[in-house]
Scaffold this motif. Structure first.
Motif, PDB file in Angstrom:
ATOM      1  N   GLY A  48       0.875  -1.163   0.002  1.00  0.00           N
ATOM      2  CA  GLY A  48       0.039  -0.096  -0.056  1.00  0.00           C
ATOM      3  C   GLY A  48       1.047   1.253   0.059  1.00  0.00           C
ATOM      4  N   GLU A  49       2.150   1.158   0.361  1.00  0.00           N
ATOM      5  CA  GLU A  49       2.973   2.272   0.041  1.00  0.00           C
ATOM      6  C   GLU A  49       4.434   2.053  -0.669  1.00  0.00           C
ATOM      7  OE1 GLU A  49       4.306   2.506   4.487  1.00  0.00           O
ATOM      8  OE2 GLU A  49       2.078   3.022   4.974  1.00  0.00           O
ATOM      9  N   GLU A  50       4.184   1.230  -1.756  1.00  0.00           N
ATOM     10  CA  GLU A  50       5.048   0.547  -2.459  1.00  0.00           C
ATOM     11  C   GLU A  50       5.873   1.741  -3.040  1.00  0.00           C
ATOM     12  OE1 GLU A  50       2.175  -0.254  -2.572  1.00  0.00           O
ATOM     13  OE2 GLU A  50       2.084  -2.444  -2.568  1.00  0.00           O
ATOM     14  N   CYS A  51       7.220   1.490  -3.017  1.00  0.00           N
ATOM     15  CA  CYS A  51       8.247   2.472  -3.474  1.00  0.00           C
ATOM     16  C   CYS A  51       8.302   3.835  -3.075  1.00  0.00           C
ATOM     17  CB  CYS A  51       8.321   2.667  -5.063  1.00  0.00           C
ATOM     18  SG  CYS A  51       8.282   0.921  -5.882  1.00  0.00           S
ATOM     19  N   SER A  52       7.938   4.001  -1.825  1.00  0.00           N
ATOM     20  CA  SER A  52       7.351   5.384  -1.199  1.00  0.00           C
ATOM     21  C   SER A  52       8.839   5.840  -0.396  1.00  0.00           C
ATOM     22  CB  SER A  52       6.373   5.493  -0.223  1.00  0.00           C
ATOM     23  OG  SER A  52       6.491   4.477   0.889  1.00  0.00           O
ATOM     24  N   ALA A  53       9.786   4.982  -0.126  1.00  0.00           N
ATOM     25  CA  ALA A  53      10.737   5.362   1.000  1.00  0.00           C
ATOM     26  C   ALA A  53      12.275   5.078   0.146  1.00  0.00           C
ATOM     27  CB  ALA A  53      10.703   4.603   2.176  1.00  0.00           C
ATOM     28  N   THR A  54      13.185   5.932   0.352  1.00  0.00           N
ATOM     29  CA  THR A  54      14.493   5.708  -0.035  1.00  0.00           C
ATOM     30  C   THR A  54      15.580   5.356   0.980  1.00  0.00           C
ATOM     31  OG1 THR A  54      16.411   6.828  -1.420  1.00  0.00           O
ATOM     32  CG2 THR A  54      15.193   8.151   0.317  1.00  0.00           C
ATOM     33  N   CYS A  55      16.316   4.296   0.474  1.00  0.00           N
ATOM     34  CA  CYS A  55      17.181   3.711   1.521  1.00  0.00           C
ATOM     35  C   CYS A  55      18.323   4.430   1.982  1.00  0.00           C
ATOM     36  CB  CYS A  55      17.757   2.443   0.637  1.00  0.00           C
ATOM     37  SG  CYS A  55      16.296   1.136   0.432  1.00  0.00           S
ATOM     38  N   PRO A  56      18.742   4.397   3.116  1.00  0.00           N
ATOM     39  CA  PRO A  56      20.074   5.199   3.311  1.00  0.00           C
ATOM     40  C   PRO A  56      21.151   4.760   2.450  1.00  0.00           C
ATOM     41  CG  PRO A  56      18.862   4.368   5.470  1.00  0.00           C
ATOM     42  CD  PRO A  56      18.342   3.608   4.211  1.00  0.00           C
ATOM     43  N   ARG A  57      22.080   5.554   2.183  1.00  0.00           N
ATOM     44  CA  ARG A  57      23.386   5.360   1.445  1.00  0.00           C
ATOM     45  C   ARG A  57      24.578   5.908   2.047  1.00  0.00           C
ATOM     46  NH1 ARG A  57      22.435   3.729  -4.234  1.00  0.00           N
ATOM     47  NH2 ARG A  57      20.186   3.683  -4.860  1.00  0.00           N
ATOM     48  N   VAL A  58      25.820   5.284   1.651  1.00  0.00           N
ATOM     49  CA  VAL A  58      26.880   5.775   2.049  1.00  0.00           C
ATOM     50  C   VAL A  58      27.931   5.437   0.834  1.00  0.00           C
ATOM     51  CG1 VAL A  58      27.583   3.992   3.667  1.00  0.00           C
ATOM     52  CG2 VAL A  58      28.860   6.167   3.676  1.00  0.00           C
ATOM     53  N   GLY A  59      28.587   6.214   0.367  1.00  0.00           N
ATOM     54  CA  GLY A  59      29.649   5.974  -0.755  1.00  0.00           C
ATOM     55  C   GLY A  59      28.987   5.387  -2.058  1.00  0.00           C
TER      56      GLY A  59
END
Length: 208
Positions: free
Chosen positions: A64-75
């Motif tokens: 119900g919230e598909e593809c709504s959040a971006t994952c933390p990244r480093v480098g």
């Protein structure tokens, strides 16, 4: 919009090619998550066969919230390449770090190395440093304080002194030895009868 007609999914099943980008299912009767105005929250592709979303790299979301959040990244790496990105709420994703890594993006390796964090004798803090167990010292908890082994583990300095940050014992007044296991000779409770100095081996060197 794609033209109507027949299409095939990888397993060879014949399905309809839907006229709109948000319609899906074998007969175009299903609606992709997000509907006509925001398919897969603008960060994914609708899977026509299942009416689910294939999120873009680095995006996740609960049902119900598909593809709504971006994952933390480093480098440039999701969770620093040391963890798994998991959706927690609408627009919120966090990293579950692999053993030996900490930090919001799993960017910190625990002291002692990921293969043996804190030498197995402490807990890794959020900054990668170690909080050592009671009888272990140094930055990676790899040095045990001298002392006998008791029921609950090593007894630092045999309870007759204090263990320094480098793992050495500083003995109480009446005790000597590497692990404070040697008693200085006493008379009437006075070390060396007050007439000498107790050396490192627990012997009196008389001064009178």
């Amino acid at each position: 919009a794609a033209p109507a007609g027949d299409a095939y999914v990888p397993d060879g099943t014949r399905i309809c090619r839907c006229e709109t980008s948000y319609a899906a299912g074998s007969n175009c009767s299903k609606t992709c998550p997000g509907g006509s105005g925001n398919v897969c929250n603008g960060h994914g592709e609708c899977l026509y066969a299942s009416a689910g979303c294939q999120c873009d790299d680095g995006w996740v979301g609960r049902t119900g919230e598909e593809c709504s959040a971006t994952c933390p990244r480093v480098g440039g790496l999701i969770c620093g390449g040391n963890g798994v990105c998991t959706p927690r709420a609408l627009g919120v994703a966090t990293c579950t770090c692999a053993t030996g890594y900490v930090g919001a993006s799993c960017e910190e390796e625990c002291a002692g190395g990921a293969a043996n964090p804190c030498a197995g004798h402490g807990a890794c803090r959020s900054d990668g440093s170690c909080l050592c167990d009671q009888s272990w010292r140094t930055g990676d908890c790899s040095v045990g304080c001298p002392g006998r082994l008791g029921y609950l583990g090593r007894i630092a300095c045999n309870s007759h002194g204090s263990c320094t940050d480098s793992g050495l014992c500083e003995c109480d007044e009446r005790w000597r030895g590497v692990s404070c296991n040697l008693t200085c000779p006493q008379k009437d409770g006075v070390v060396c009868a007050g007439n000498g100095i107790c050396d490192y081996a627990g012997n009196c060197s008389c001064t009178r």
